[in-house]
Motif scaffolding. Structure first.
Motif, mmCIF file in Angstrom:
data_model
loop_
_atom_site.group_PDB
_atom_site.id
_atom_site.type_symbol
_atom_site.label_atom_id
_atom_site.label_comp_id
_atom_site.label_asym_id
_atom_site.label_seq_id
_atom_site.Cartn_x
_atom_site.Cartn_y
_atom_site.Cartn_z
ATOM 1 N N ILE A 125 0.838 -1.208 0.000
ATOM 2 C CA ILE A 125 0.000 0.000 0.000
ATOM 3 C C ILE A 125 0.869 1.253 0.000
ATOM 4 C CG2 ILE A 125 -1.777 1.273 1.245
ATOM 5 C CD1 ILE A 125 -2.607 -1.415 -0.144
ATOM 6 N N PHE A 126 1.987 1.230 0.741
ATOM 7 C CA PHE A 126 2.892 2.384 0.729
ATOM 8 C C PHE A 126 3.515 2.570 -0.653
ATOM 9 C CE2 PHE A 126 3.213 1.448 5.428
ATOM 10 C CZ PHE A 126 2.508 2.578 5.808
ATOM 11 N N ALA A 361 -5.861 5.680 2.927
ATOM 12 C CA ALA A 361 -5.898 5.530 4.384
ATOM 13 C C ALA A 361 -6.665 4.277 4.793
ATOM 14 C CB ALA A 361 -6.544 6.766 5.014
ATOM 15 N N GLY A 362 -7.773 4.029 4.113
ATOM 16 C CA GLY A 362 -8.576 2.852 4.430
ATOM 17 C C GLY A 362 -7.838 1.555 4.163
ATOM 18 N N LEU A 363 -7.033 1.518 3.092
ATOM 19 C CA LEU A 363 -6.260 0.312 2.787
ATOM 20 C C LEU A 363 -5.243 0.022 3.881
ATOM 21 C CD1 LEU A 363 -5.686 0.892 -1.041
ATOM 22 C CD2 LEU A 363 -6.921 -1.019 -0.019
ATOM 23 N N ILE A 364 -4.622 1.060 4.413
ATOM 24 C CA ILE A 364 -3.692 0.861 5.538
ATOM 25 C C ILE A 364 -4.441 0.328 6.747
ATOM 26 C CG2 ILE A 364 -2.149 2.050 7.153
ATOM 27 C CD1 ILE A 364 -1.478 4.001 4.855
ATOM 28 N N LEU A 365 -5.615 0.885 7.013
ATOM 29 C CA LEU A 365 -6.388 0.458 8.190
ATOM 30 C C LEU A 365 -6.876 -0.981 8.059
ATOM 31 C CD1 LEU A 365 -8.499 3.679 8.884
ATOM 32 C CD2 LEU A 365 -6.540 2.837 10.175
ATOM 33 N N VAL A 366 -7.361 -1.373 6.876
ATOM 34 C CA VAL A 366 -7.892 -2.734 6.746
ATOM 35 C C VAL A 366 -6.777 -3.761 6.868
ATOM 36 C CG1 VAL A 366 -9.901 -2.054 5.400
ATOM 37 C CG2 VAL A 366 -7.807 -2.714 4.202
ATOM 38 N N ASN A 367 -5.568 -3.412 6.413
ATOM 39 C CA ASN A 367 -4.456 -4.343 6.594
ATOM 40 C C ASN A 367 -4.071 -4.465 8.066
ATOM 41 O OD1 ASN A 367 -2.994 -5.504 3.998
ATOM 42 N ND2 ASN A 367 -3.822 -3.502 3.439
ATOM 43 N N LEU A 368 -4.170 -3.368 8.814
ATOM 44 C CA LEU A 368 -3.925 -3.444 10.257
ATOM 45 C C LEU A 368 -5.037 -4.206 10.970
ATOM 46 C CD1 LEU A 368 -2.622 0.191 10.938
ATOM 47 C CD2 LEU A 368 -1.278 -1.920 10.880
#
Length: 506
Positions: A125-126, A361-368
């Protein structure tokens, strides 16, 4: 606003109270769907698609991305515990995961899959964020001729890579293009292929077509081929996190999986399955203990699972920057945009920056969220894995009928889903590509509208596509993709004739 200000605003939007619950629900459904053999990530996303009608576009996209990420991990659960890959991409994981389970280390294998997959997903994602923003600044210079050439190139490339038969892939893509012509002409308002039916004035329903081609056809395939390998769950239904020492041991495999997943993800048509197998082979090649692969190596679980999750970020690079989806799952993301009235394409970042940054931002959150949700949902996944096939098929088909009807309260939608389910089943049996058809359906509207705008600008002069450097380059690349298979076939025949003639000459 600057990049960091827009990303911060995206996090503020993504952290909305009820939105977190919806995203966690998307991840949970993805894990369960991935864990049930026969329900792949694309099918799980297609089933969730009708339920995004009531959501705003950013929440809907991130929820679907959560389903996608969750399914990537969920497929490893039956692979490790039952030696049954939940998704095609989890097949390499079972080679060592099941061996670890037989050794009583199933919990550790599940922990490696979850943690390494999360690492690969986050890094991808980054990289996605780093690549999409500069690409978006480049494509903002595109005019209608360039956008048409890009859409045509994307469609041809995907169709060419979608299966063993190039001609069948092209035919499947043009079938999708044909479907986009049904309904009112967007420029003149004239009716096309409606056969006098008012309910076809709006054209075929994209969501119903996608659900039919992916989900309904899969259920029909399970009905026609009910044989399912028997498996016994090995080990306990728990997840044990790897220690720091174990993470260091699998660090090289995790790195290889991340790089392979990103590269393969960016390549349209390659997909998570290819990345998992390539990562497994490369990890074994570069491992200090290659002899352990196939006998219960943690590296043999880490590499394919990391690649499987890292594909998501790479896959979304051409999807968001150019409007060219690289897989079935990415095509569903574009379909969700259409569902919410947003036209996908190369101008998505400039016209809807708040949507794109919220998605980042949502992609980072769903991976966490994968880690806590993966821990909680494991026991429920085990129950879902034990469902009898008739119960599973009946439940999924009921969900499809309810979901497609509930979106617009339009009876034709579930009928379309069932009809295209039959068509999708036939395409699967005879070797045609449902993915290429969806690509034609998604990119067809964009290609037609931009082609006609270009001709209006040039007063009907087709040379506008060849006199502009970018559009001309893309069209020549499209021609190359079309000609390449024929040249390779001719070359193989020439070589075979030469080999056959060599003994006769002696």
């Amino acid at each position: 606003m600057s990049f960091f200000e827009q990303l911060a605003a995206g996090f503020a939007s993504a952290l909305d109270g009820y939105g977190i619950l919806i995203r966690a629900g998307g991840v949970a459904w993805g894990i369960i769907g991935g864990a049930i053999p026969g329900i792949s990530g694309a099918v799980a996303m297609a089933l969730a698609l009708p339920f995004t009608y009531a959501l705003d576009a950013p929440t809907a996209l991130v929820m679907l991305a959560g389903v996608w990420a969750g399914a990537n991990y969920g497929g490893s659960i039956p692979a490790i515990l039952m030696r049954i890959p939940g998704t095609p991409a989890s097949a390499p994981c079972l080679l060592d995961g099941y061996e670890l389970a037989k050794q009583g280390r199933a919990a550790k294998a599940l922990g490696i899959s979850l943690i390494c997959g999360t690492i690969g997903g986050l890094i991808s994602i980054f990289v996605l964020i780093a690549l999409v923003v500069p690409l978006g600044e480049i494509v903002v210079r595109f005019g209608s001729p360039e956008v048409f050439a890009l859409a045509l190139f994307g469609l041809t490339l995907i169709a060419g890579l979608s299966g063993p038969s190039f001609l069948k892939g092209i035919a499947s893509g043009f079938f999708g293009l044909l479907l986009t012509t049904v309904g009112l002409d967007s420029l003149t308002g004239s009716m096309r292929f409606t056969f006098g039916r008012a309910d076809l004035l709006t054209g075929v329903d994209t969501i119903s077509v996608m659900i039919g081609l992916f989900a309904v056809s899969e259920m029909f395939f399970l009905i026609a081929h009910p044989a399912r390998p028997a498996g016994t769950v090995v080990g306990t239904a728990t997840t044990e996190f790897p220690t720091l020492r174990e993470l260091r041991e699998v660090g090289r495999a995790t790195f290889i999986g991340t790089i392979v997943g990103l590269i393969v993800g960016i390549m349209p048509g390659a997909g998570a399955t290819a990345s998992s197998f390539v990562a497994y082979n490369e990890a074994r090649r570069w491992s200090k203990r290659p002899e352990l692969f196939g006998k219960g190596s943690l590296e043999g679980v880490a590499a394919p699972e990391t690649a499987n999750n890292a594909v998501q970020g790479g896959d979304l690079v051409p999807t968001l920057a150019l409007g060219i989806p690289g897989s079935n799952s990415a095509a569903i993301i574009l379909a969700a945009l259409i569902l919410h009235g947003i036209m996908p394409g190369p101008f998505l970042l400039t016209k809807n920056p708040e949507l794109v940054y919220t998605l980042f931002a949502g992609l980072i959150l769903v991976n966490l969220l994968m880690i806590p949700v993966g821990l909680v949902i494991l026991r429920l996944c085990l129950m879902a894995m034990k469902l009898d096939p008739p119960v599973l098929i009946a439940s999924v088909l009921s969900l499809i009928v309810i979901g497609t009807y509930a979106g617009d309260l339009f009876l034709l939608n579930p009928i379309q889903a069932l009809v295209f389910g039959v068509i999708g089943y036939g395409m699967r049996i005879w070797g045609f590509s449902a993915a290429a058809t969806v690509l034609g359906l998604v990119l067809g509207v964009l290609a037609e509208s931009e082609m006609r705008r270009s001709l209006i600008i040039s007063h009907g002069d087709w040379s506008i596509f060849l006199t502009r450097p970018i559009s001309a380059t893309l069209l020549f690349l499209t021609l190359g993709v079309l000609v390449y298979p024929a040249l390779m076939t001719a070359l193989r025949r020439w070589r075979s004739r030469r080999v056959a003639a060599a003994p006769a000459a002696k």
